[in-house]
Design a protein around this motif. Structure first.
Motif, PDB file in Angstrom:
ATOM      1  N   LEU A 480      -5.093  44.287 -19.395  1.00 32.71           N
ATOM      2  CA  LEU A 480      -5.063  45.527 -20.170  1.00 32.71           C
ATOM      3  C   LEU A 480      -3.764  45.709 -20.950  1.00 32.71           C
ATOM      4  O   LEU A 480      -3.782  46.177 -22.098  1.00 32.71           O
ATOM      5  N   TYR A 481      -2.632  45.340 -20.368  1.00 34.65           N
ATOM      6  CA  TYR A 481      -1.334  45.689 -20.942  1.00 34.65           C
ATOM      7  C   TYR A 481      -0.673  44.571 -21.743  1.00 34.65           C
ATOM      8  O   TYR A 481       0.388  44.792 -22.330  1.00 34.65           O
ATOM      9  N   THR A 482      -1.243  43.365 -21.739  1.00 36.50           N
ATOM     10  CA  THR A 482      -0.654  42.290 -22.544  1.00 36.50           C
ATOM     11  C   THR A 482      -1.468  42.095 -23.812  1.00 36.50           C
ATOM     12  O   THR A 482      -2.692  42.244 -23.814  1.00 36.50           O
ATOM     13  N   GLN A 483      -0.777  41.756 -24.888  1.00 37.78           N
ATOM     14  CA  GLN A 483      -1.468  41.511 -26.150  1.00 37.78           C
ATOM     15  C   GLN A 483      -2.130  40.136 -26.118  1.00 37.78           C
ATOM     16  O   GLN A 483      -1.748  39.259 -25.341  1.00 37.78           O
ATOM     17  N   TYR A 484      -3.109  39.981 -26.976  1.00 37.59           N
ATOM     18  CA  TYR A 484      -3.798  38.694 -27.063  1.00 37.59           C
ATOM     19  C   TYR A 484      -2.827  37.594 -27.492  1.00 37.59           C
ATOM     20  O   TYR A 484      -1.823  37.840 -28.172  1.00 37.59           O
ATOM     21  N   ILE A 485      -3.142  36.367 -27.095  1.00 35.15           N
ATOM     22  CA  ILE A 485      -2.364  35.211 -27.550  1.00 35.15           C
ATOM     23  C   ILE A 485      -2.846  34.863 -28.955  1.00 35.15           C
ATOM     24  O   ILE A 485      -4.038  34.605 -29.166  1.00 35.15           O
ATOM     25  N   GLN A 539      13.787  11.291 -19.591  1.00 35.09           N
ATOM     26  CA  GLN A 539      12.997  10.513 -20.537  1.00 35.09           C
ATOM     27  C   GLN A 539      13.177  10.983 -21.976  1.00 35.09           C
ATOM     28  O   GLN A 539      12.654  10.373 -22.903  1.00 35.09           O
ATOM     29  N   GLN A 540      13.891  12.121 -22.129  1.00 31.78           N
ATOM     30  CA  GLN A 540      14.174  12.693 -23.446  1.00 31.78           C
ATOM     31  C   GLN A 540      12.891  12.912 -24.264  1.00 31.78           C
ATOM     32  O   GLN A 540      12.771  12.494 -25.425  1.00 31.78           O
ATOM     33  N   ARG A 541      11.960  13.559 -23.620  1.00 29.30           N
ATOM     34  CA  ARG A 541      10.714  13.893 -24.321  1.00 29.30           C
ATOM     35  C   ARG A 541      10.101  15.146 -23.705  1.00 29.30           C
ATOM     36  O   ARG A 541      10.374  15.498 -22.547  1.00 29.30           O
ATOM     37  N   ALA A 542       9.289  15.800 -24.507  1.00 26.91           N
ATOM     38  CA  ALA A 542       8.577  16.981 -24.022  1.00 26.91           C
ATOM     39  C   ALA A 542       7.351  16.557 -23.238  1.00 26.91           C
ATOM     40  O   ALA A 542       6.716  15.531 -23.541  1.00 26.91           O
ATOM     41  N   VAL A 543       7.007  17.344 -22.219  1.00 26.36           N
ATOM     42  CA  VAL A 543       5.826  17.057 -21.404  1.00 26.36           C
ATOM     43  C   VAL A 543       4.903  18.275 -21.436  1.00 26.36           C
ATOM     44  O   VAL A 543       5.313  19.394 -21.752  1.00 26.36           O
ATOM     45  N   SER A 544       3.674  18.059 -21.083  1.00 27.59           N
ATOM     46  CA  SER A 544       2.692  19.138 -21.140  1.00 27.59           C
ATOM     47  C   SER A 544       2.812  20.050 -19.928  1.00 27.59           C
ATOM     48  O   SER A 544       3.426  19.698 -18.907  1.00 27.59           O
ATOM     49  N   LEU A 545       2.209  21.234 -20.024  1.00 27.51           N
ATOM     50  CA  LEU A 545       2.163  22.147 -18.894  1.00 27.51           C
ATOM     51  C   LEU A 545       1.318  21.556 -17.780  1.00 27.51           C
ATOM     52  O   LEU A 545       0.384  20.782 -18.021  1.00 27.51           O
ATOM     53  N   ASP A 546       1.630  21.919 -16.555  1.00 23.40           N
ATOM     54  CA  ASP A 546       0.860  21.440 -15.425  1.00 23.40           C
ATOM     55  C   ASP A 546      -0.556  22.020 -15.474  1.00 23.40           C
ATOM     56  O   ASP A 546      -0.761  23.183 -15.864  1.00 23.40           O
ATOM     57  N   ALA A 547      -1.514  21.211 -15.072  1.00 27.37           N
ATOM     58  CA  ALA A 547      -2.915  21.631 -15.129  1.00 27.37           C
ATOM     59  C   ALA A 547      -3.212  22.808 -14.211  1.00 27.37           C
ATOM     60  O   ALA A 547      -4.168  23.557 -14.438  1.00 27.37           O
ATOM     61  N   SER A 548      -2.392  23.005 -13.177  1.00 22.23           N
ATOM     62  CA  SER A 548      -2.635  24.098 -12.226  1.00 22.23           C
ATOM     63  C   SER A 548      -1.987  25.410 -12.650  1.00 22.23           C
ATOM     64  O   SER A 548      -2.017  26.385 -11.894  1.00 22.23           O
ATOM     65  N   CYS A 549      -1.393  25.436 -13.840  1.00 18.07           N
ATOM     66  CA  CYS A 549      -0.745  26.668 -14.318  1.00 18.07           C
ATOM     67  C   CYS A 549      -1.767  27.797 -14.380  1.00 18.07           C
ATOM     68  O   CYS A 549      -2.893  27.606 -14.855  1.00 18.07           O
ATOM     69  N   PRO A 550      -1.429  28.992 -13.867  1.00 21.26           N
ATOM     70  CA  PRO A 550      -2.394  30.112 -13.855  1.00 21.26           C
ATOM     71  C   PRO A 550      -2.964  30.385 -15.244  1.00 21.26           C
ATOM     72  O   PRO A 550      -2.292  30.189 -16.264  1.00 21.26           O
ATOM     73  N   GLU A 551      -4.195  30.841 -15.256  1.00 21.35           N
ATOM     74  CA  GLU A 551      -4.855  31.128 -16.522  1.00 21.35           C
ATOM     75  C   GLU A 551      -4.201  32.314 -17.218  1.00 21.35           C
ATOM     76  O   GLU A 551      -3.472  33.091 -16.603  1.00 21.35           O
ATOM     77  N   ASP A 552      -4.477  32.440 -18.501  1.00 16.33           N
ATOM     78  CA  ASP A 552      -3.898  33.527 -19.291  1.00 16.33           C
ATOM     79  C   ASP A 552      -4.382  34.883 -18.792  1.00 16.33           C
ATOM     80  O   ASP A 552      -5.493  35.018 -18.267  1.00 16.33           O
ATOM     81  N   TYR A 553      -3.539  35.903 -18.995  1.00 14.19           N
ATOM     82  CA  TYR A 553      -3.833  37.303 -18.652  1.00 14.19           C
ATOM     83  C   TYR A 553      -4.102  37.500 -17.157  1.00 14.19           C
ATOM     84  O   TYR A 553      -4.844  38.392 -16.762  1.00 14.19           O
ATOM     85  N   SER A 554      -3.475  36.688 -16.332  1.00 10.58           N
ATOM     86  CA  SER A 554      -3.683  36.802 -14.885  1.00 10.58           C
ATOM     87  C   SER A 554      -2.715  37.781 -14.230  1.00 10.58           C
ATOM     88  O   SER A 554      -2.900  38.155 -13.075  1.00 10.58           O
TER      89      SER A 554
END
Length: 641
Positions: A480-485, A539-554
Motif C-alpha cells: 500500500l505505501y510503496t510506489q510502483y517500480i 573478480q572486478q565484475r558485477a553479479v546478479s541478485l540472489d534468486a532467493s531475494c524477497p519478492e517486490d512489495y513484501s
C-alpha cells in the motif's frame, strides 16, 4: 519491568475504550456536558466579528434587530400555558415573543413541561408564518437562556421545525435573504446541526462567480463554518482574483480560512502573488488569526513558481517572531515545509521562542515543531534544536491524557524524533503495543509512520526487544505505501521525472558494467525504489541478485544476505544508487531533508554503500559519454569500481 508511565498510558487506553458513561466518570480529564450552542470556535467568532464591524453591506442579524414585545409584564402569557388550537399566526407569533421575553428575564428554560402544548401548536402552524415572522422567531431564540442541550424537549422541536420550514423557502429567497437567515442560524449555534445553511450554500454556490465582494466573503465564511465546499470552489477563486483589491487583509484572511478548511488550493499564480504582497506589506499590524489563516493557505497552495515570493516572505517574518503568538510562530516555521524551503535564522528564532514557552505547548504543536526540526535537518549556532529534541521524550511522559486522545500525534512525534536519532525504547514499545496501535487506528491498516517506527525498531537490533508489527501488516504496508517500480513496458503507470531519471541511470549503469541492474525497495518504508548493484571486488565484475531475494512489495528490509545469499563476503559490495530529487534536499542549502538523510544512514546500517545522484546533475549531462564518465567517477568514489 513496565514503568508507571507505560502503565498509566495503557490504563488510559482501557478507559478510552470503555462505555461513554464510564469514560466520563473515570477519564483523566472529566469533561462537562456540552451546552446547546456547540461547535463554538474562536476562529469563527473572530471572522464573524470582522464582518459585524465592517461598514460593508454584510447580511447580519444585529442585536438592535431583535423583536420587541408591547408588554412589560414578564409573566408567562395565559395563551402559552393554555394554547388555543385554532390560533392565528399573528397571535402565535406574539405569544412566542412574550414567552421568549418571560424566559429571558426569569431564566426559565423553554423545555419546561408547561410550554409543551404551546410549542406543539406553534410547530404545527409554523408553515403559515410570513418570512418576517420566521426571521423574528430566529432572532427571538437567541434571547433564550442557553439550553442544556440542543436535544432538550420543546427546544429541539422548535428549531427542527423551523429548519424544515426555512429549507422549504430557499428557492424563492434571494441571496441576501439566504445569507441573513444563515447568519441567524450561525448565531444560534445551530448552523452545522441543521440542514438550512448547507442547502442555502448549495444555492449560493450557483451564483458565486457574479457575487459582489461582501456576499463573496460571507459565503466563504459559511464554507469555513461548515468545512464543506460548494460544487465548484474554483468560482470563489475566479471572483476573488477580480476583487482582491477591494478587500481588506482581514477579509482576505476569511477567504483564506475557507479555502484551507475546504481543502481547496488556490491555483491562480497572480492571486497567490497578490496574497504574498498584501501580507508582507502589513506584517507589522496583521492580527494572529488572519496571519495564521493566510500562512496556511499559502503553504497549502504554493508550488515551485512561488518559491521566490515564499523565500522573501520568510525573511520579512523574522522581526515578527516576538510580536505574534506562539501558534503564529509555528505556522511561520511550517510555511516552507511543502517546498523544502527553510530560512535558518527564522526557524532558529522560532525554536528559541518555543524553548522558553515549551511547557505551555499542546501535543499537536509539539508534533508540528518536531516535523520542522526533523524535515529541515538544520544545525543552528545556538544548538537550540538539539536541546529541544532531547527534552521532548520527557515531555511526552507528562502528556498521557493528550496522547490517549490524540494517539497519532504521539506516533508522529516518535517518528520525527527518530530522524534526529532521538528515541526512547520504552516509548517506542508503547507505540508498537497492539492495544495502542488498535486505539490509534481502530479500523484498517496503521499509518505510514508505523512502517517507519517498526523498521527503526528492527534496525536497533538487540537494543529493542519490545512489540513489533506482524509480518502480515508489513506485507500489506509494503503493497500500500510503496510506489510502483517504474517500467517503460507498463503503460498503465505514468512515469514522472524521477522515474525517468532512475531508468536512464539503470540503462547507463547496465551498459557500463555489462550486466542487468535491478530496482528494489531496499527500505520499503520509503516509497521510492532504488538501483541495486552487487559488485565482486575480487573478480572486478558485477553479479546478479540472489534468486532467493524477497519478492517486490513484501515489506521486508533487504539486507546484504537477502541480496547476495550464500555469496555474501567481505569482498562483495552492495551499492544502492538513489536519486535525490528536488524534494529530498533543502532548497538553496547544502543538506538533505531529515527523511532522506535518515534513509542514507539506514542503508549504511544494513551494510550497503549508498551512491547519491542529484536530479539536476544528471539532467546537465547531455551525451551518453558524459553519463558514462559521470557514473564511473561516482562508482569509483563509492566502491573503487
Amino acid at each position: 519491568m513496565i514503568s508507571t508511565t507505560t502503565r498509566c498510558m495503557l490504563r488510559g487506553l482501557v478507559m478510552a475504550r470503555s462505555p461513554p458513561r464510564l469514560l466520563l466518570h473515570r477519564h483523566i480529564r472529566t469533561l462537562p456536558a456540552l451546552p446547546a450552542k456547540i461547535f463554538v470556535d474562536f476562529e469563527n467568532q473572530y471572522a464573524h466579528t470582522i464582518l459585524s464591524e465592517s461598514l460593508k453591506p454584510y447580511q447580519l442579524v444585529r442585536s438592535s434587530d431583535s423583536p420587541k414585545t408591547s408588554t412589560a409584564d414578564f409573566a408567562a402569557p395565559k395563551h402559552v400555558l393554555e394554547p388555543e388550537k385554532n390560533a392565528q399566526p399573528d397571535e402565535l407569533y406574539a405569544n412566542l415573543l412574550a414567552l421568549i421575553q418571560h424566559c429571558a428575564h426569569t431564566g426559565t428554560q423553554i423545555s419546561e413541561k408547561g410550554f409543551t402544548d404551546f410549542i406543539g401548536v406553534l410547530c404545527d402552524e409554523l408553515h403559515k408564518f410570513s418570512d418576517e415572522q420566521l426571521m423574528g422567531v430566529l432572532r427571538g431564540l437567541q434571547q433564550l437562556p442557553t439550553p442544556a442541550s440542543t436535544k432538550v424537549a420543546n427546544y429541539m422541536e422548535l428549531w427542527n421545525t423551523l429548519d424544515i420550514e426555512c429549507c422549504r423557502r430557499i428557492e424563492r429567497w434571494s441571496s441576501a435573504q439566504l445569507l441573513l437567515v444563515s447568519d441567524a442560524w450561525y448565531q444560534l449555534g445551530l448552523a452545522r446541526i441543521g440542514e438550512f445553511v448547507w442547502q442555502a450554500l448549495r444555492k449560493l454556490g450557483r451564483k458565486i462567480r457574479k457575487m459582489p465582494p461582501a456576499q463573496l466573503v460571507q459565503s466563504m465564511f459559511l464554507c469555513n463554518l461548515l468545512r464543506r465546499p460548494v460544487f465548484e470552489m474554483f468560482d470563489f477563486e475566479q471572483n476573488l482574483a477580480q476583487c482582491v483589491h477591494q478587500m481588506t487583509l482581514q477579509e482576505l484572511g476569511i477567504m483564506a480560512m475557507g479555502f484551507f478548511k475546504t481543502q481547496t488550493p488556490i491555483r491562480n499564480p497572480e492571486l497567490l502573488q497578490q496574497l504574498y504582497t498584501r501580507l508582507e506589506a502589513q506584517l507589522d499590524s496583521v492580527e494572529d488569526i488572519t496571519l495564521v489563516a493566510l500562512l496556511k493557505v499559502l503553504r497549502y497552495s504554493s508550488k515551485l513558481p512561488q518559491v521566490e515570493a515564499l523565500s522573501k516572505l520568510l525573511v520579512a517574518l523574522q522581526p515578527q517572531v516576538e510580536r505574534v503568538s506562539l501558534m503564529s510562530c509555528l505556522h511561520m516555521a511550517l510555511l516552507g515545509c511543502e517546498l523544502q524551503t527553510c530560512n535558518d535564522e527564522l526557524v532558529e528564532r522560532i525554536l528559541l521562542r518555543f524553548e522558553r514557552e515549551l511547557d505551555a505547548t499542546r501535543l499537536k504543536d509539539l508534533e508540528r515543531i518536531c516535523l520542522v526540526i526533523a524535515l529541515f535537518n538544520l544545525r543552528t549556532a545556538s544548538g537550540v534544536e538539539e536541546r529541544l529534541v532531547k527534552r521532548f521524550p520527557d515531555m511526552l511522559r507528562s502528556r498521557i491524557d493528550e496522547i490517549v486522545r490524540y494517539p497519532r500525534c504521539y506516533s508522529n512525534c516518535l517518528q520525527f524524533l527518530s530522524m534526529r536519532d532521538i528515541y526512547d525504547v520504552e516509548q517506542l514499545s508503547v507505540a508498537l503495543e497492539p492495544r495502542f496501535l488498535r486505539h490509534a487506528y481502530r479500523s484498517g491498516l496503521p499509518g505510514r509512520e508505523y512502517f517507519h517506527l517498526d523498521s527503526f525498531a528492527q534496525l536497533l537490533g538487540s537494543g529493542y526487544e519490545g512489540p513489533r508489527l506482524t509480518d502480515r501488516q508489513r506485507q500489506q504496508m509494503g503493497k500500500l505505501y510503496t510506489q510502483y517500480i517504474p517500467d517503460r513496458a507498463k503503460i498503465q503507470f505514468k512515469l514522472n521525472s524521477t522515474d525517468r531519471i532512475l531508468l536512464e541511470i539503470r540503462d547507463a549503469v547496465g551498459s557500463l558494467l555489462r550486466t542487468t541492474v535491478g530496482l528494489k525497495h531496499i527500505l520499503p518504508h520509503y516509497d521510492r525504489c532504488d538501483l541495486v548493484v552487487c559488485y565482486d571486488r575480487q573478480q572486478q565484475r558485477a553479479v546478479s541478485l540472489d534468486a532467493s531475494c524477497p519478492e517486490d512489495y513484501s515489506g521486508v528490509l533487504l539486507t546484504r544476505q537477502h541480496l547476495l545469499g550464500p555469496r555474501e563476503a567481505a569482498h562483495m559490495d552492495t551499492l544502492i544508487i538513489t536519486v535525490a530529487g528536488w524534494n529530498n534536499v533543502i532548497r538553496g542549502k547544502d543538506r538533505y531533508t531529515g527523511q532522506f538523510a535518515m534513509k542514507l544512514r539506514q542503508l549504511q546500517q544494513l551494510g550497503h554503500k549508498p551512491v547519491v545522484i542529484y536530479w539536476h546533475e544528471w539532467r546537465e549531462l547531455e551525451t551518453a559519454a558524459d553519463r558514462q564518465d559521470f557514473l564511473k567517477r561516482r562508482l569509483r568514489q563509492a566502491a573503487s569500481i
